[in-house]
Design a protein around this motif. Structure first.
Motif, PDB file in Angstrom:
ATOM      1  N   LEU A   1       0.924  -1.245   0.018  1.00  0.00           N
ATOM      2  CA  LEU A   1       0.020  -0.044   0.095  1.00  0.00           C
ATOM      3  C   LEU A   1       0.886   1.187  -0.109  1.00  0.00           C
ATOM      4  N   LEU A   2       2.242   1.040   0.355  1.00  0.00           N
ATOM      5  CA  LEU A   2       2.913   2.428   0.359  1.00  0.00           C
ATOM      6  C   LEU A   2       3.199   2.859  -1.132  1.00  0.00           C
ATOM      7  N   GLU A   3       2.819   2.036  -1.945  1.00  0.00           N
ATOM      8  CA  GLU A   3       3.132   2.283  -3.474  1.00  0.00           C
ATOM      9  C   GLU A   3       1.802   2.758  -4.035  1.00  0.00           C
ATOM     10  N   GLU A   4       0.761   2.745  -3.290  1.00  0.00           N
ATOM     11  CA  GLU A   4      -0.514   3.113  -4.054  1.00  0.00           C
ATOM     12  C   GLU A   4      -0.449   4.673  -4.479  1.00  0.00           C
ATOM     13  N   THR A   5      -0.857   4.735  -5.841  1.00  0.00           N
ATOM     14  CA  THR A   5      -0.957   6.229  -6.432  1.00  0.00           C
ATOM     15  C   THR A   5      -2.115   6.587  -6.851  1.00  0.00           C
ATOM     16  N   GLN A   6      -2.979   5.418  -7.158  1.00  0.00           N
ATOM     17  CA  GLN A   6      -4.186   5.766  -7.773  1.00  0.00           C
ATOM     18  C   GLN A   6      -5.644   5.903  -6.779  1.00  0.00           C
ATOM     19  N   LYS A   7      -5.550   5.176  -5.679  1.00  0.00           N
ATOM     20  CA  LYS A   7      -6.830   5.268  -4.762  1.00  0.00           C
ATOM     21  C   LYS A   7      -6.533   6.437  -3.694  1.00  0.00           C
ATOM     22  N   THR A   8      -7.790   6.852  -3.212  1.00  0.00           N
ATOM     23  CA  THR A   8      -7.472   8.134  -2.423  1.00  0.00           C
ATOM     24  C   THR A   8      -7.529   7.143  -0.760  1.00  0.00           C
ATOM     25  N   VAL A   9      -8.410   6.286  -0.856  1.00  0.00           N
ATOM     26  CA  VAL A   9      -8.627   5.322   0.575  1.00  0.00           C
ATOM     27  C   VAL A   9      -8.260   3.762  -0.037  1.00  0.00           C
ATOM     28  N   ALA A  10      -7.728   2.936   0.597  1.00  0.00           N
ATOM     29  CA  ALA A  10      -7.281   1.658   0.481  1.00  0.00           C
ATOM     30  C   ALA A  10      -7.648   0.917   1.553  1.00  0.00           C
ATOM     31  N   PRO A  11      -8.061  -0.475   1.028  1.00  0.00           N
ATOM     32  CA  PRO A  11      -8.323  -1.467   2.201  1.00  0.00           C
ATOM     33  C   PRO A  11      -7.098  -2.389   2.467  1.00  0.00           C
ATOM     34  N   ILE A  12      -6.901  -2.761   3.606  1.00  0.00           N
ATOM     35  CA  ILE A  12      -6.008  -3.598   4.327  1.00  0.00           C
ATOM     36  C   ILE A  12      -6.506  -4.952   4.991  1.00  0.00           C
ATOM     37  N   SER A  13      -6.239  -5.972   4.578  1.00  0.00           N
ATOM     38  CA  SER A  13      -7.077  -7.004   5.237  1.00  0.00           C
ATOM     39  C   SER A  13      -5.778  -7.774   6.011  1.00  0.00           C
ATOM     40  N   ASP A  14      -4.558  -7.245   5.845  1.00  0.00           N
ATOM     41  CA  ASP A  14      -3.522  -8.181   6.587  1.00  0.00           C
ATOM     42  C   ASP A  14      -2.641  -7.233   7.562  1.00  0.00           C
ATOM     43  N   SER A  15      -3.353  -6.443   8.168  1.00  0.00           N
ATOM     44  CA  SER A  15      -2.704  -5.577   9.170  1.00  0.00           C
ATOM     45  C   SER A  15      -1.880  -6.177  10.108  1.00  0.00           C
ATOM     46  N   PRO A  16      -0.365  -5.892  10.199  1.00  0.00           N
ATOM     47  CA  PRO A  16       0.366  -6.697  11.376  1.00  0.00           C
ATOM     48  C   PRO A  16       0.026  -6.393  12.470  1.00  0.00           C
TER      49      PRO A  16
ATOM     50  N   LEU B   1      -6.314   6.141   4.253  1.00  0.00           N
ATOM     51  CA  LEU B   1      -5.925   7.060   3.530  1.00  0.00           C
ATOM     52  C   LEU B   1      -4.584   6.729   2.997  1.00  0.00           C
ATOM     53  N   THR B   2      -4.249   6.962   1.906  1.00  0.00           N
ATOM     54  CA  THR B   2      -3.153   6.614   0.871  1.00  0.00           C
ATOM     55  C   THR B   2      -1.868   7.873   1.101  1.00  0.00           C
ATOM     56  N   LEU B   3      -0.815   7.323   0.679  1.00  0.00           N
ATOM     57  CA  LEU B   3       0.310   8.622   0.723  1.00  0.00           C
ATOM     58  C   LEU B   3      -0.209   9.933   0.025  1.00  0.00           C
ATOM     59  N   PRO B   4      -0.537   9.621  -1.376  1.00  0.00           N
ATOM     60  CA  PRO B   4      -1.071  10.922  -2.075  1.00  0.00           C
ATOM     61  C   PRO B   4      -1.947  11.916  -1.380  1.00  0.00           C
ATOM     62  N   VAL B   5      -2.958  11.401  -0.457  1.00  0.00           N
ATOM     63  CA  VAL B   5      -3.792  12.001   0.249  1.00  0.00           C
ATOM     64  C   VAL B   5      -3.181  12.732   1.389  1.00  0.00           C
ATOM     65  N   VAL B   6      -2.304  11.964   2.125  1.00  0.00           N
ATOM     66  CA  VAL B   6      -1.685  12.571   3.293  1.00  0.00           C
ATOM     67  C   VAL B   6      -0.791  13.906   2.906  1.00  0.00           C
ATOM     68  N   ASN B   7      -0.074  13.407   1.628  1.00  0.00           N
ATOM     69  CA  ASN B   7       0.903  14.382   1.012  1.00  0.00           C
ATOM     70  C   ASN B   7       0.372  15.546   0.481  1.00  0.00           C
ATOM     71  N   ALA B   8      -1.042  15.662   0.180  1.00  0.00           N
ATOM     72  CA  ALA B   8      -1.727  16.693  -0.384  1.00  0.00           C
ATOM     73  C   ALA B   8      -2.383  17.613   0.906  1.00  0.00           C
ATOM     74  N   ALA B   9      -2.106  17.395   1.743  1.00  0.00           N
ATOM     75  CA  ALA B   9      -2.804  18.243   3.156  1.00  0.00           C
ATOM     76  C   ALA B   9      -1.762  19.580   3.150  1.00  0.00           C
ATOM     77  N   ARG B  10      -2.699  20.564   3.771  1.00  0.00           N
ATOM     78  CA  ARG B  10      -2.008  21.910   3.968  1.00  0.00           C
ATOM     79  C   ARG B  10      -1.066  21.727   5.089  1.00  0.00           C
ATOM     80  N   CYS B  11      -1.366  20.980   6.101  1.00  0.00           N
ATOM     81  CA  CYS B  11      -0.625  20.846   7.188  1.00  0.00           C
ATOM     82  C   CYS B  11      -0.894  19.453   7.913  1.00  0.00           C
ATOM     83  N   VAL B  12       0.495  18.840   8.145  1.00  0.00           N
ATOM     84  CA  VAL B  12       0.450  17.401   8.710  1.00  0.00           C
ATOM     85  C   VAL B  12       1.152  17.480  10.063  1.00  0.00           C
ATOM     86  N   ALA B  13       0.593  16.909  11.008  1.00  0.00           N
ATOM     87  CA  ALA B  13       1.122  17.184  12.413  1.00  0.00           C
ATOM     88  C   ALA B  13       1.206  15.701  13.068  1.00  0.00           C
TER      89      ALA B  13
END
Length: 254
Positions: free
Chosen positions: A157-172, A181-193
């Motif tokens: 999922l770290l390489e997901e570029t098309q989806k804004t929200v992704a499912p994960i069924s095998d969370s460690p 949320l995927t990285l493209p959405v996180v990195n589009a934010a005006r501020c991340v804290a």
């Protein structure tokens, strides 16, 4: 690179009020802008109790023009103690005046893939005309393995570029079924804290913030393309850092 600031507080007790002031200040700024609203993304873990304690104490807090979403969520019923939305609903949202229509929650009755698609649709409707939703502020935590949201080290999922929200069924980390949320959405934010406290985070924080020690961890891949990146730490979490940090005075605006 975004405008990254690393802010260190004596303890989590001093960090909490500063975080509340940050949220309130960014909300006031966003509501005064042409957008006329404040879009906030919340994460779970220790942030729930910190925000639930501090936000209702902010004087004159008006949340009537807030839109609140979740950076990731466990696909469990809302009354399950693992439900991030359920915890916030009981501990924070019931105490502040965010309209119900402004809270974007998953539908946990759906299978995880459909749940992710449904949440992505809700985001699309809440952010009309935006191919990637742009939040004013995302509040993130970081696990001891360097994960953030439900984006785990070495996961596809770290390489997901098309989806804004992704499912994960095998969370460690249980529960295994989640949406994130995927990285493209996180990195589009005006501020991340990021908010990180406690000595158990010290070694991974050093790796994320100063580099070295293998592949870049998920938290280290958060780099808002046009916004701010803040790391709010307490002294135990920052103990191993050698980079220059800020130590705000009590009451300072961030």
């Amino acid at each position: 690179m975004p405008d990254r600031r690393v802010l260190v507080f004596p303890s989590a007790a001093e960090l909490g009020p500063a975080l509340a002031r940050l949220v309130a200040a960014r909300a006031e700024r966003a509501c005064a802008s042409d957008r006329g609203r404040f879009c906030l993304g919340l994460s779970g873990g220790s942030l729930v109790s910190m925000l639930s304690k501090e936000m209702p104490a902010v004087p004159g807090l008006d949340c009537s023009r807030w839109v609140v979403g979740f950076c990731d969520e466990r696909v469990v019923p809302f009354d399950d103690p693992e439900s991030t939305y359920g915890l916030y609903k009981d501990q924070l949202l019931s105490k502040i005046n965010v309209p119900d229509s402004g809270v974007l929650a998953i539908n946990p009755s759906l299978p995880v893939g459909e749940c992710a698609e449904d949440y992505a649709r809700k985001l699309s409707e809440a952010f009309p005309g935006e191919e990637i939703p742009v939040f004013d502020l995302l509040l993130l935590g970081m696990g001891p393995d360097g994960h953030t949201c439900s984006l785990f080290p070495d996961h596809p999922l770290l390489e997901e570029t098309q989806k804004t929200v992704a499912p994960i069924s095998d969370s460690p980390k249980p529960p295994p079924q989640r949406v994130t949320l995927t990285l493209p959405v996180v990195n589009a934010a005006r501020c991340v804290a990021f908010v990180s406290t406690g000595g158990s985070k010290a070694s991974v924080l050093k790796r994320v913030l100063e580099g070295g020690g293998g592949p870049v961890l998920p938290a280290g891949r958060v780099s808002p393309s046009g916004g701010e990146l803040l790391w709010l730490l307490d002294e135990p979490a920052a103990a191993s850092l050698t980079l220059q940090v800020e130590r705000p005075v009590p009451g300072a605006q961030l």
